[in-house]
Design an enzyme around this catalytic site. Structure first.
Site, PDB file in Angstrom:
ATOM      1  N   CYS A 251       0.795  -1.229   0.000  1.00 41.61           N
ATOM      2  CA  CYS A 251       0.000   0.000   0.000  1.00 41.61           C
ATOM      3  C   CYS A 251       0.828   1.280   0.000  1.00 41.61           C
ATOM      4  O   CYS A 251       0.325   2.335   0.379  1.00 41.61           O
ATOM      5  CB  CYS A 251      -0.942   0.004   1.201  1.00 41.61           C
ATOM      6  SG  CYS A 251      -2.340  -1.109   0.998  1.00 41.61           S
ATOM      7  N   ASP A 252       2.081   1.208  -0.424  1.00 48.66           N
ATOM      8  CA  ASP A 252       2.874   2.435  -0.478  1.00 48.66           C
ATOM      9  C   ASP A 252       3.702   2.484  -1.763  1.00 48.66           C
ATOM     10  O   ASP A 252       4.926   2.635  -1.719  1.00 48.66           O
ATOM     11  CB  ASP A 252       3.798   2.502   0.748  1.00 48.66           C
ATOM     12  CG  ASP A 252       4.261   3.923   1.040  1.00 48.66           C
ATOM     13  OD1 ASP A 252       3.681   4.862   0.461  1.00 48.66           O
ATOM     14  OD2 ASP A 252       5.201   4.090   1.841  1.00 48.66           O
ATOM     15  N   PRO A 253       3.032   2.384  -2.931  1.00 47.68           N
ATOM     16  CA  PRO A 253       3.779   2.348  -4.187  1.00 47.68           C
ATOM     17  C   PRO A 253       4.125   3.729  -4.736  1.00 47.68           C
ATOM     18  O   PRO A 253       3.943   3.997  -5.922  1.00 47.68           O
ATOM     19  CB  PRO A 253       2.816   1.608  -5.123  1.00 47.68           C
ATOM     20  CG  PRO A 253       1.468   2.054  -4.657  1.00 47.68           C
ATOM     21  CD  PRO A 253       1.582   2.201  -3.155  1.00 47.68           C
TER      22      PRO A 253
END
Length: 467
Positions: A251-253
């Site tokens: 969830c942190d691309p």
């Protein structure tokens, strides 16, 4: 009209101001009053700048556009300075905002992109103090609500409070890295750094060093002979597989966490996935509703869009929810999001609506399941990458998404069926649906290829010769 510009800026300025440092004023030993003072002062200065600089200028004039751009730039620089000064999780907010090319003004994204690769480093003591904080005390929220009375930010605070300790547990990050590497081992283009467990602890994580260009750096890819469309397509495959099939989502691309590099030996381009601290595990019921919603969006089935949007908590705001998920206008959603790419006029409409509907957006985010919040953040970051690469809303991305949705729903249906005949029927339907997608993809390839143009020209010539 200055208020519309102010609302747009508030998404960047006020959100970061309340996101993560709401309680430090209570701890004088940690100089919390200085950090909160910075956040409040920055928010107030940005607000004042928008209100006064644009007040007496005719809306839509060249002077208005010039001044607005200057205010955007000044505000973005103040926000970047705030992130660098307060550090910690303020950097996370700045990194997210810097990736929203399709939504925020260019002045903001260009200024905040520096945080993707050149963020200031925090000491271990500062990080541990962040964990101990009780994020989002009422005083700072009250200050923000005085400026923006229509907004409710508590959902941001709750999610940050829950997720931050997970991001800073390095053993958890190592386990996530190994899990996703195993889960997506069939994707040869994906590279995840190896973890050296014998030299790792909860506070120290030693992993394989990998380098490359940032995934939104189109110029780097062109210099190194990397196919931009292939990278965008493969990134979509990765996340469709994570979201729809596995329900385990990185969830942190942001671009600093997703690198690309061409392998000298094979000549193939690799995607390197970094920073595995934050993953969202989707429940089965949520994942199925989300799959069916995307299937409905791709098919422009408005009844099912409404049905599954409501099941995911959108209520009467389901049109807004559909627009937020797809980053398309409501007209495009009704027409079919795979029918045409984003036009310049639609892009302007999306940006304008983001400012005009901020109160409704905030209400919607308060209502949807907590699982949805990180998915929306992930969507935002991926859309930002596509925007930077000029590959937004390509047909291939929707085809890959459709494949994953079909596979996920079919697997779920088979798991719930006790009839051998029914399971065979589900498998046949799945195979036929996937075959149809493959056939359509072949048609699109022929349509856009030189061979396809030659075949069309030959058929046209044969048609004319017959008559």
């Amino acid at each position: 009209m200055a208020r519309r510009a102010l609302k747009l800026a508030s998404l960047a300025a006020a959100t970061s101001g309340i996101y993560l440092y709401g309680n430090k004023f209570l701890d004088p030993n940690d100089f919390g009053v200085v950090r909160v003072g910075r956040a409040i002062t920055t928010t107030a200065v940005i607000t004042y700048d928008y209100l006064t600089s644009l007040r007496s200028v005719p809306y839509g004039s060249e002077e208005y556009d010039f001044l607005k751009s200057q205010v955007h730039l000044r505000s973005a620089e103040r926000l970047r300075e705030l992130c660098c000064a307060n550090r910690g999780t303020f950097i996370k907010v700045g990194q997210h905002l810097g990736a929203l090319d399709y939504l925020l003004p260019e002045e903001y994204t260009r200024t905040l992109k520096v945080l993707h690769s050149q963020a200031p480093q925090s000491t271990r003591q500062e990080i541990e103090q962040v964990i101990r904080e009780d994020l989002g005390k009422e005083v700072l929220l009250l200050v923000v609500k005085q400026i923006f009375p229509d907004f409710e930010f508590m959902w941001l605070v709750e999610e940050a409070k829950k997720n931050l300790p997970l991001e800073l547990d390095f053993l958890n990050e190592g386990r996530n890295a190994e899990k996703v590497a195993h889960m997506l081992k069939n994707f040869e283009f994906l590279k995840v750094p190896r973890i050296y467990w014998e030299l790792s602890t909860r506070r120290v994580l030693l992993m394989e060093f990998m380098e490359g260009g940032q995934v939104n750096d189109r110029a780097y890819m062109e210099r190194n002979g990397i196919n931009v469309n292939e990278i965008s397509r493969n990134l979509g495959k990765l996340y469709s597989e994570m979201i729809f099939v596995n329900g385990f989502v990185h969830c942190d691309p942001h671009p600093g966490n997703v690198l690309v590099k061409k392998c000298p030996a094979s000549g193939k381009a690799h995607i390197i996935l970094l920073d595995h601290g934050l993953y969202q595990v989707l429940s089965e019921s949520f994942r199925m509703d989300y799959c069916r919603l995307w299937q409905a969006l791709i098919k422009a089935d408005m009844k099912r869009v409404q049905k599954y949007s409501r099941r995911l908590g959108a209520g009467d705001l389901y049109p807004l929810f559909a627009c937020m998920l797809t980053a398309r206008s409501w007209e495009s959603v009704n027409r079919g999001i795979d029918r045409s790419p984003v036009s310049a006029s639609e892009d302007v409409e999306i940006r304008s609506n983001a400012a005009a509907y901020l109160p409704q957006i905030t209400q919607l985010l308060n209502n949807v399941p907590r699982q949805m919040l990180l998915l929306l953040k992930t969507n935002d970051l991926l859309r930002g990458i596509e925007s930077a690469l000029h590959t937004r809303a390509s047909a291939s991305s929707f085809l890959n998404m459709s494949r994953c949705c079909i596979r996920a729903v079919s697997t779920y249906q088979r798991s719930k069926s006790h009839s051998l005949y029914r399971r065979a029927q589900i498998s046949l339907t799945e195979a036929l649906s996937l075959w149809q997608i493959n056939l359509y993809e072949l048609f699109l390839w022929l349509k856009g290829s030189q061979l396809g143009n030659w075949v069309i020209a030959l058929l046209s010539q044969m048609h004319h010769s017959m008559y």
